[in-house]
Motif scaffolding. Structure first.
Motif: not given
Length: 113
Positions: A46-61
């Motif tokens: 997932p793309t995105g910046t800030g905390c929302s991007g971090e959250v979504e990337r870690f969930q995807a992993v």
């Protein structure tokens, strides 16, 4: 130097004792994933910046690790609950708090920074 050898050996032995395998077996990967044993080429971070991007990337992993058999359902559930807490913190406007929660969860479960 020799004075440190015994405490270091004891520490290494103690840490090794903590490395017992989990009693449950990981979920079976899909036939596509089982054939390759790796993340499918359709996976997109997932793309995105800030905390929302971090959250979504870690969930995807985490979701990918569960799907490929690299983690158990129990670990996935616990990590996802912590990610959900970070997602709520982020939505409340606490960017730094959410990113700190994600980093702490990653460290606790052995994921890189």
């Amino acid at each position: 130097m020799r004075a440190f050898a015994l405490p270091l050996a004891a520490l290494a032995f103690g840490l090794a004792a903590c490395q017992t395998p989990a009693p449950s077996t990981p979920p079976a990967p899909s036939p596509e994933q089982a054939a390759t044993g790796v993340t499918p080429n359709t996976f997109r971070m997932p793309t995105g910046t800030g905390c929302s991007g971090e959250v979504e990337r870690f969930q995807a992993v985490m979701d990918n690790d569960l799907a490929t058999g690299h983690t158990t359902k129990g670990v996935h559930t616990r990590v996802s609950a912590e990610i959900s807490t970070a997602r709520s913190t982020c939505a409340a406007g606490n960017e730094g708090g959410a990113i700190s929660q994600i980093r702490a969860t990653k460290a606790r479960f052995g994921y890189p920074g």
